[in-house]
Design a protein around this motif. Structure first.
Motif, short mmCIF file in Angstrom:
data_model
loop_
_atom_site.label_atom_id
_atom_site.label_comp_id
_atom_site.label_asym_id
_atom_site.label_seq_id
_atom_site.Cartn_x
_atom_site.Cartn_y
_atom_site.Cartn_z
N UNK A 54 46.06 27.98 52.10
CA UNK A 54 45.12 28.82 51.36
C UNK A 54 43.69 28.50 51.78
N UNK A 55 43.37 27.21 51.92
CA UNK A 55 42.01 26.82 52.35
C UNK A 55 41.70 27.40 53.73
N UNK A 56 42.64 27.33 54.62
CA UNK A 56 42.43 27.86 55.96
C UNK A 56 42.22 29.37 55.96
N UNK A 57 43.00 30.05 55.18
CA UNK A 57 42.87 31.51 55.12
C UNK A 57 41.58 31.94 54.43
N UNK A 91 40.83 37.95 51.86
CA UNK A 91 40.61 38.15 50.42
C UNK A 91 41.62 37.35 49.62
N UNK A 92 41.21 37.00 48.40
CA UNK A 92 42.08 36.22 47.53
C UNK A 92 43.36 36.96 47.19
N UNK A 93 43.25 38.27 46.97
CA UNK A 93 44.43 39.06 46.62
C UNK A 93 45.44 39.09 47.76
N UNK A 102 49.46 32.97 42.43
CA UNK A 102 48.57 33.81 41.63
C UNK A 102 47.18 33.85 42.25
N UNK A 103 46.44 34.91 41.94
CA UNK A 103 45.06 34.98 42.40
C UNK A 103 44.23 33.90 41.72
N UNK A 104 44.65 33.46 40.51
CA UNK A 104 43.95 32.38 39.82
C UNK A 104 44.03 31.09 40.63
N UNK A 105 45.17 30.82 41.26
CA UNK A 105 45.31 29.63 42.09
C UNK A 105 44.37 29.71 43.29
N UNK A 106 44.31 30.87 43.92
CA UNK A 106 43.42 31.05 45.07
C UNK A 106 41.96 30.88 44.63
#
Length: 121
Positions: free
Chosen positions: A87-90, A96-98, A107-111
């Protein structure tokens, strides 16, 4: 349902202030219940009143829904997610988070939590 000639049939009617005091809910919630047909209202003597029986039924349904709700366990803070590094790399690549949440299956909350941790680091 708003009506000036709704039949009584022994129905007990409450004013808005009485409903709000009894339920502890906001005016917006009461308006939403009426708009969806959950609570019946009528105009009596120029005042809007609400059917007590529909308020009781709504309260019972809320209690039942609350008791039967499901809990979905999460990872808590974003840094505990197994895909944190991906996730950090992306996020660093500008995705985008979604899109990240959809592809990874989180979840988008985790991102969002991981994005905030990166900003604060």
């Amino acid at each position: 349902m708003t009506s000036t000639d709704a039949p009584d049939f022994g129905e007990r009617w409450l004013t808005r202030d009485e409903v709000l005091a009894r339920t502890g809910k906001s005016r917006r919630t009461l308006d939403r219940w009426c708009a969806t047909g959950t609570v019946r209202k009528a105009v009596r003597g120029g005042r809007t009143v609400y059917a007590f029986s529909t308020l009781v039924a709504t309260h019972r349904a809320m209690k039942r829904n609350y008791a039967e709700r499901t809990f979905v366990a999460g990872y808590g803070r974003g840094n505990r997610h197994p895909a944190t590094e991906e996730i950090r790399g992306r996020l660093a690549d500008g995705e985008t988070g979604a899109a990240i949440a959809r592809d990874i299956g989180c979840s988008t909350a985790t991102v969002t939590k991981i994005r905030k941790e990166l900003r604060n680091a």
